[in-house]
Design a protein around this motif. Sequence first.
Motif, PDB file in Angstrom:
ATOM      1  N   ASP A 318      33.092  40.559  48.700  1.00 30.69           N
ATOM      2  CA  ASP A 318      33.943  39.519  48.125  1.00 30.69           C
ATOM      3  C   ASP A 318      34.471  39.855  46.736  1.00 30.69           C
ATOM      4  O   ASP A 318      35.022  38.993  46.053  1.00 30.69           O
ATOM      5  CB  ASP A 318      33.219  38.168  48.071  1.00 30.69           C
ATOM      6  N   LEU A 319      34.332  41.090  46.290  1.00 25.57           N
ATOM      7  CA  LEU A 319      34.870  41.507  45.002  1.00 25.57           C
ATOM      8  C   LEU A 319      35.963  42.539  45.216  1.00 25.57           C
ATOM      9  O   LEU A 319      35.839  43.435  46.058  1.00 25.57           O
ATOM     10  CB  LEU A 319      33.774  42.100  44.115  1.00 25.57           C
ATOM     11  N   MET A 320      37.045  42.431  44.441  1.00 29.29           N
ATOM     12  CA  MET A 320      38.136  43.379  44.567  1.00 29.29           C
ATOM     13  C   MET A 320      37.710  44.741  44.017  1.00 29.29           C
ATOM     14  O   MET A 320      37.209  44.845  42.901  1.00 29.29           O
ATOM     15  CB  MET A 320      39.363  42.890  43.808  1.00 29.29           C
ATOM     16  N   ILE A 321      37.904  45.794  44.807  1.00 29.38           N
ATOM     17  CA  ILE A 321      37.537  47.138  44.378  1.00 29.38           C
ATOM     18  C   ILE A 321      38.753  48.031  44.181  1.00 29.38           C
ATOM     19  O   ILE A 321      38.655  49.082  43.550  1.00 29.38           O
ATOM     20  CB  ILE A 321      36.570  47.803  45.376  1.00 29.38           C
ATOM     21  N   GLU A 322      39.914  47.632  44.711  1.00 26.27           N
ATOM     22  CA  GLU A 322      41.114  48.445  44.553  1.00 26.27           C
ATOM     23  C   GLU A 322      42.366  47.566  44.682  1.00 26.27           C
ATOM     24  O   GLU A 322      42.394  46.618  45.471  1.00 26.27           O
ATOM     25  CB  GLU A 322      41.159  49.543  45.615  1.00 26.27           C
ATOM     26  N   LYS A 323      43.388  47.908  43.904  1.00 31.43           N
ATOM     27  CA  LYS A 323      44.652  47.192  43.920  1.00 31.43           C
ATOM     28  C   LYS A 323      45.778  48.208  43.921  1.00 31.43           C
ATOM     29  O   LYS A 323      45.837  49.084  43.055  1.00 31.43           O
ATOM     30  CB  LYS A 323      44.757  46.268  42.701  1.00 31.43           C
ATOM     31  N   VAL A 324      46.689  48.093  44.882  1.00 30.68           N
ATOM     32  CA  VAL A 324      47.783  49.058  45.031  1.00 30.68           C
ATOM     33  C   VAL A 324      49.101  48.291  45.149  1.00 30.68           C
ATOM     34  O   VAL A 324      49.228  47.431  46.016  1.00 30.68           O
ATOM     35  CB  VAL A 324      47.587  49.969  46.258  1.00 30.68           C
ATOM     36  N   THR A 325      50.057  48.618  44.288  1.00 27.54           N
ATOM     37  CA  THR A 325      51.391  48.018  44.358  1.00 27.54           C
ATOM     38  C   THR A 325      52.378  49.055  44.875  1.00 27.54           C
ATOM     39  O   THR A 325      52.402  50.189  44.395  1.00 27.54           O
ATOM     40  CB  THR A 325      51.844  47.506  42.992  1.00 27.54           C
ATOM     41  N   GLN A 326      53.210  48.655  45.833  1.00 29.86           N
ATOM     42  CA  GLN A 326      54.162  49.574  46.443  1.00 29.86           C
ATOM     43  C   GLN A 326      55.369  48.797  46.957  1.00 29.86           C
ATOM     44  O   GLN A 326      55.319  47.560  47.085  1.00 29.86           O
ATOM     45  CB  GLN A 326      53.495  50.338  47.593  1.00 29.86           C
ATOM     46  N   PRO A 327      56.480  49.508  47.278  1.00 27.99           N
ATOM     47  CA  PRO A 327      57.672  48.797  47.787  1.00 27.99           C
ATOM     48  C   PRO A 327      57.362  48.067  49.085  1.00 27.99           C
ATOM     49  O   PRO A 327      56.557  48.515  49.909  1.00 27.99           O
ATOM     50  CB  PRO A 327      58.668  49.932  48.011  1.00 27.99           C
ATOM     51  N   ASN A 328      57.986  46.942  49.258  1.00 23.52           N
ATOM     52  CA  ASN A 328      57.800  46.145  50.462  1.00 23.52           C
ATOM     53  C   ASN A 328      58.519  46.798  51.633  1.00 23.52           C
ATOM     54  O   ASN A 328      59.717  47.065  51.554  1.00 23.52           O
ATOM     55  CB  ASN A 328      58.349  44.729  50.217  1.00 23.52           C
ATOM     56  N   ASP A 329      57.802  47.063  52.718  1.00 24.06           N
ATOM     57  CA  ASP A 329      58.391  47.746  53.862  1.00 24.06           C
ATOM     58  C   ASP A 329      58.597  46.825  55.040  1.00 24.06           C
ATOM     59  O   ASP A 329      58.765  47.264  56.179  1.00 24.06           O
ATOM     60  CB  ASP A 329      57.537  48.930  54.298  1.00 24.06           C
TER      61      ASP A 329
END
Length: 330
Positions: A318-329
């Motif tokens: 229940d804890l965030m370990i990774e966050k990735v931002t990328q173009p919407n496909d």
Amino acid sequence: MKTLITLLALLLICTSTFTLAQPKIQFDTTIYDYGSVVESNSAFIAKYWFTNTGTEPLIIGNLRTSDGGLAPGRWPKEPILPGKRDSITLLYHGRRIGPINKTGVVTSNAVNNPSVVLRVKGEVLFKKTSIKVSMNEADMRTIPFGEVDTISFIVTNTGNEPLHFNFLDNYPTPLIDLFYRRLSVYNPLNLNDIPSKEPIYNEIVAAPNEMILVQICLRNNYGNVGPTERCLYFKYNSDDTLKYTIKVNYVGAPVKEKVYEENYLYEYKEGKLIKRTAYYYNGDFRAIDHFRDGHLINSIKYDYPSNGDRTEYFYKNDLMIEKVTQPNDK
């Protein structure tokens, strides 16, 4: 010809002398960082030192600030002679809680920079206090699919400063089973005053020795996942956090594998929630959450169509370990 050359040389010398004989301003720094400071009845002072690096007196004409807690302080009214140092101060409101990111502008007769932007940054925190919780965790009854249950506990301000208490909204786990939550000043006569489904998010302030009633209502949206835990987080006085654990047993499977309510589509497999899709009112989806045994494992959040980006989150326990931002496909 010789006379003409002499006149040109004299003109060049006079021009160079006039160019050099001008005031110039040079600040040691244009950014003042308060860091994390505790609220105060007095204003916080930011001082900026500067030097007249020119050859003529420097005159400070004005000092103005953006609104929102920042005000002009002291600046020299007399001319600053060449080579001399002086200072300018800005004042930030001592009880304006939250991040600081404001600017002021100083104007002068300096030829190199007649308008200089001065910035202040940092954060003002509430004064610390201490709390006592009636219980740090709770056991709810077994909740069948689609039904609700409510628990209550009391938080007492045991310190000498006001207690500012609220839910930690930016905690990454979306508790889709949180049916409503409520904070109120504790009154034994109104303990069973259960509110409607509408959640109450506003911060509550308790004086020393005063008590706060916290009411949490959970609804089984997960299906037949069995015993599980829910961790709720509360913030108080800016930088302190309270963790509260609720143990609950979710039983019963939904009749359908897909359930749509309030712009959310819930998808189930073998009686357990595996996916939730959130939609805008125009029909576009804005977020997709994936679950395993009642816990979030992956989430993709889409910005509005004008942005086009998407952000993907990965969770463990229940804890965030990774966050990735990328173009919407999509």
